[in-house]
Motif scaffolding. Structure first.
Motif, mmCIF file in Angstrom:
data_model
loop_
_atom_site.group_PDB
_atom_site.id
_atom_site.type_symbol
_atom_site.label_atom_id
_atom_site.label_comp_id
_atom_site.label_asym_id
_atom_site.label_seq_id
_atom_site.Cartn_x
_atom_site.Cartn_y
_atom_site.Cartn_z
ATOM 1 N N VAL A 488 96.031 44.158 62.739
ATOM 2 C CA VAL A 488 94.781 43.524 63.156
ATOM 3 C C VAL A 488 93.592 44.415 62.845
ATOM 4 C CG1 VAL A 488 93.433 42.808 65.167
ATOM 5 C CG2 VAL A 488 95.807 42.049 64.922
ATOM 6 N N VAL A 489 93.687 45.694 63.217
ATOM 7 C CA VAL A 489 92.580 46.612 62.955
ATOM 8 C C VAL A 489 92.351 46.745 61.447
ATOM 9 C CG1 VAL A 489 91.803 49.006 63.160
ATOM 10 C CG2 VAL A 489 92.887 47.878 65.107
ATOM 11 N N GLY A 490 93.448 46.781 60.672
ATOM 12 C CA GLY A 490 93.314 46.852 59.218
ATOM 13 C C GLY A 490 92.642 45.615 58.644
ATOM 14 N N SER A 491 92.996 44.438 59.177
ATOM 15 C CA SER A 491 92.367 43.202 58.723
ATOM 16 C C SER A 491 90.882 43.174 59.069
ATOM 17 C CB SER A 491 93.073 42.001 59.353
ATOM 18 O OG SER A 491 92.473 40.783 58.964
ATOM 19 N N LEU A 492 90.528 43.594 60.290
ATOM 20 C CA LEU A 492 89.120 43.661 60.675
ATOM 21 C C LEU A 492 88.363 44.666 59.807
ATOM 22 C CD1 LEU A 492 89.438 43.599 64.578
ATOM 23 C CD2 LEU A 492 88.589 41.754 63.111
ATOM 24 N N ALA A 493 89.016 45.770 59.476
ATOM 25 C CA ALA A 493 88.382 46.779 58.627
ATOM 26 C C ALA A 493 88.125 46.220 57.227
ATOM 27 C CB ALA A 493 89.249 48.031 58.550
ATOM 28 N N GLU A 494 89.066 45.437 56.694
ATOM 29 C CA GLU A 494 88.888 44.852 55.366
ATOM 30 C C GLU A 494 87.741 43.859 55.359
ATOM 31 O OE1 GLU A 494 89.173 43.656 51.444
ATOM 32 O OE2 GLU A 494 89.835 45.478 52.488
ATOM 33 N N VAL A 495 87.659 43.013 56.373
ATOM 34 C CA VAL A 495 86.531 42.073 56.449
ATOM 35 C C VAL A 495 85.228 42.847 56.642
ATOM 36 C CG1 VAL A 495 85.530 40.137 57.715
ATOM 37 C CG2 VAL A 495 88.002 40.222 57.337
ATOM 38 N N GLY A 496 85.277 43.913 57.431
ATOM 39 C CA GLY A 496 84.088 44.746 57.594
ATOM 40 C C GLY A 496 83.658 45.388 56.288
ATOM 41 N N ARG A 497 84.645 45.812 55.479
ATOM 42 C CA ARG A 497 84.320 46.381 54.173
ATOM 43 C C ARG A 497 83.671 45.326 53.282
ATOM 44 N NH1 ARG A 497 85.832 46.253 49.207
ATOM 45 N NH2 ARG A 497 87.430 44.678 49.654
ATOM 46 N N GLN A 498 84.194 44.110 53.323
ATOM 47 C CA GLN A 498 83.592 43.016 52.545
ATOM 48 C C GLN A 498 82.162 42.749 52.999
ATOM 49 O OE1 GLN A 498 86.340 39.817 53.230
ATOM 50 N NE2 GLN A 498 87.933 40.670 51.910
ATOM 51 N N ALA A 499 81.932 42.823 54.314
ATOM 52 C CA ALA A 499 80.576 42.621 54.831
ATOM 53 C C ALA A 499 79.632 43.707 54.325
ATOM 54 C CB ALA A 499 80.596 42.613 56.355
ATOM 55 N N ALA A 500 80.132 44.941 54.285
ATOM 56 C CA ALA A 500 79.307 46.043 53.791
ATOM 57 C C ALA A 500 78.985 45.868 52.308
ATOM 58 C CB ALA A 500 80.023 47.369 54.034
ATOM 59 N N VAL A 501 79.983 45.440 51.520
ATOM 60 C CA VAL A 501 79.755 45.191 50.092
ATOM 61 C C VAL A 501 78.715 44.097 49.913
ATOM 62 C CG1 VAL A 501 80.816 44.295 47.983
ATOM 63 C CG2 VAL A 501 82.031 45.987 49.372
ATOM 64 N N LEU A 502 78.831 43.049 50.730
ATOM 65 C CA LEU A 502 77.883 41.939 50.632
ATOM 66 C C LEU A 502 76.471 42.397 50.972
ATOM 67 C CD1 LEU A 502 77.920 38.892 50.030
ATOM 68 C CD2 LEU A 502 78.104 38.500 52.491
ATOM 69 N N GLU A 503 76.335 43.272 51.966
ATOM 70 C CA GLU A 503 75.013 43.784 52.325
ATOM 71 C C GLU A 503 74.422 44.620 51.196
ATOM 72 O OE1 GLU A 503 72.996 43.014 55.008
ATOM 73 O OE2 GLU A 503 74.569 41.486 54.975
ATOM 74 N N LYS A 504 75.272 45.375 50.507
ATOM 75 C CA LYS A 504 74.785 46.150 49.373
ATOM 76 C C LYS A 504 74.290 45.225 48.267
ATOM 77 C CE LYS A 504 77.627 50.290 50.048
ATOM 78 N NZ LYS A 504 78.705 51.165 49.489
ATOM 79 N N CYS A 505 75.038 44.137 48.026
ATOM 80 C CA CYS A 505 74.607 43.154 47.024
ATOM 81 C C CYS A 505 73.279 42.534 47.426
ATOM 82 C CB CYS A 505 75.661 42.061 46.865
ATOM 83 S SG CYS A 505 77.216 42.598 46.146
#
Length: 522
Positions: A488-505
């Motif tokens: 669960v924590v790994g899945s939340l971390a992956e979605v969080g990483r995607q959110a960070a990438v999206l913010e950079k874009c």
């Protein structure tokens, strides 16, 4: 529309026309049911029914309802069908149906087309491309992992699932083990007694811990009662559940049933399942970045600046936020009761007032009698309040553990109930002596397949479910408690990483636009 005849064979075209006129039509055991007259009385809320309109809901109806309810469906029968029923998208999910006088060329929309009825905020092209790519990757991975969603494959799964249900009944797994409940009751009495003794002796931290553990154990019983898993009598189990929830726990069983029943029908669907709609604090899937519309809350779930700030760090915040989970349950319960969102007619119309009175009693004994009158200082009161509520954090972890890391993909209306439940839910492995700690919530996959099976029989049912999964080729997700938390924590971390990438874009696009405007002005 012509007068209904329960024995008449109705065509899919005619049934679709009835739905187009706003009728709530479902199929159960080849019977065509029109449930509009029942919806205002349905104790589980109207949205549960809305999510199965236009579908063969035989399995859902069978596993959720008592023998008496199943025997009464003839009152709503308006006809029959012949042969196999092809499920379509319910109107609440965006399905479009034709009236009899409409053009025969009017198409049935895909889920993506249906969601266009709920306009979303304008997004940058790069942002849309990124999210679409993630969605396609998720669907491809899901399709490669689970059985094909075609008629032949899913019909086989449905048939084997119904045979499994018969086996569950034959082996007596619907029979409640009241001796086991006697032990549960004794454990709760012991915790409550320890809380009162520690309070009297001035051991306030110990008292608060015992109270939090008492609440957690009582919630397990309320969960069982909410699914009619104790006596299988709707009135008795509901009284048990509401008494535990309101005067003892300060919560609303009616609110829980309204959300939880939808969760059981359309598990893990980002647009529809209220149990994974937690913005701005959690986004369990990248699709929440698009400010999805919620059919449950009937509003858009904004992916706003607060969500953009929190979601990239959600893995680290996960346990911290869940420490305060019980306070959110108070808020949701009172909103439900204040807005009278439960049934206002029929056998459940009095539930709201019973729960309002129960919640008043809770705050009298806990808020006034315990916190205010029994504790010496404001600091002690705040500490006692926080400790007693934070001790329930493992319970909130278990609520989210079985779903947050599982599939959220939409595989279409042809997917069987059994496959969707197993695809979106995991079980937690633990030794039998620890079952009291998990309270049956560790068998969520089994529970989702057979929600009325009493929790003390779920371990026995698990053996049968594993055999069923092996037979039909559906992966059975089973993790240890630590392994499940890591997933669960790994899945939340992956979605969080995607959110960070999206913010950079998004930040890059903003800078590019600013640069172009600045250059053009020069």
């Amino acid at each position: 529309m012509r007068q209904s005849d329960p024995t008449e064979i109705l065509s899919p075209r005619y049934i679709g026309a009835l739905i187009a006129e706003g009728n709530s039509i479902i199929i159960v055991d080849q019977k065509v049911l029109r449930l509009d007259a029942w919806i205002p009385y349905h104790p589980g809320g109207h949205k549960t029914i809305q999510h199965v309109v236009g579908k063969d809901a035989t399995d859902e109806f069978t596993v959720f309802h008592s023998d008496n309810t199943r025997a009464s469906i003839h009152r709503y029968q308006i006809g029959r069908i012949e042969g196999r029923w092809e499920n379509v998208i319910p109107p609440i999910q965006g399905g479009i149906y034709r009236r009899l006088d409409d053009s025969e060329t009017c198409p049935q929309p895909t889920m993506e087309q249906a969601l266009k009825d709920h306009p979303e905020p304008e997004q940058d092209e790069d942002e849309i491309t990124f999210i679409d790519a993630q969605t396609k990757q998720e669907i491809q991975l899901t399709r490669s992992t689970y059985p094909a969603v075609d008629s032949a494959t899913q019909d086989h799964i449905i048939q084997r699932y119904r045979e499994l249900h018969e086996q569950i009944q034959t082996e007596g797994l619907y029979n409640c083990n009241y001796i086991a409940y006697a032990w549960e009751f004794a454990r709760c009495v012991a915790l409550l007694s320890a809380m009162l003794i520690a309070l009297r002796w001035g051991w306030y931290t110990t008292s608060a811990i015992c109270l939090g553990m008492f609440w957690s154990q009582m919630v397990f019983a309320a969960h069982d009662a909410g699914h009619m898993g104790i006596t299988h009598n709707y009135t008795i189990d509901t009284l048990i559940g509401m008494t535990i929830a309101a005067p003892i726990g300060g919560l609303s069983l009616g609110w829980w049933k309204r959300t939880h029943n939808v969760h059981h029908i359309i598990t893990n669907a980002p647009e529809h399942d209220p149990d994974n709609q937690h913005l701005p604090v959690f986004a369990v899937n990248h699709r929440f970045f698009t400010s999805l519309p919620s059919t449950y809350h009937e509003r858009t779930m904004p992916y706003n600046n607060l969500a953009r700030a929190l979601v990239p760090y959600q893995a680290g915040l996960y346990y911290i936020i869940l420490l305060f989970g019980r306070f959110n349950l108070y808020i949701q319960s009172w909103l439900f009761l204040f807005h009278a969102q439960g049934p206002r007619k029929g056998p459940a119309k009095w539930h709201r007032w019973y729960e309002v009175l129960g919640n008043i009693i809770f705050w009298l004994w806990f808020g006034y009698g315990l916190l205010y009158r029994s504790l010496p200082t404001p600091g002690t009161r705040i500490t006692y309040l926080l400790i007693s509520h934070m001790v329930t954090m493992p319970l909130h972890v278990q609520f989210t553990l079985s779903h947050f890391a599982m599939s959220t993909a939409d595989l279409g209306p042809l997917e069987s109930f059994a496959q969707r439940m197993l695809r979106t839910t995991m079980d937690v492995d633990c030794p039998e002596w620890l079952d009291w700690f998990h309270g049956g919530l560790q068998f969520q996959a089994v529970h989702h397949l057979f929600p009325r099976v009493p929790r003390h029989n779920l371990r026995r049912a698990q053996r049968l479910v594993i055999g069923f999964c092996r037979d039909v080729g559906i992966p059975y997700a089973l993790y240890g408690f630590v392994g499940g938390n890591c997933k669960v924590v790994g899945s939340l971390a992956e979605v969080g990483r995607q959110a960070a990438v999206l913010e950079k874009c998004r930040g890059r696009v903003t800078r590019d636009v600013f640069t172009r405007e600045f250059t053009s002005r020069k």
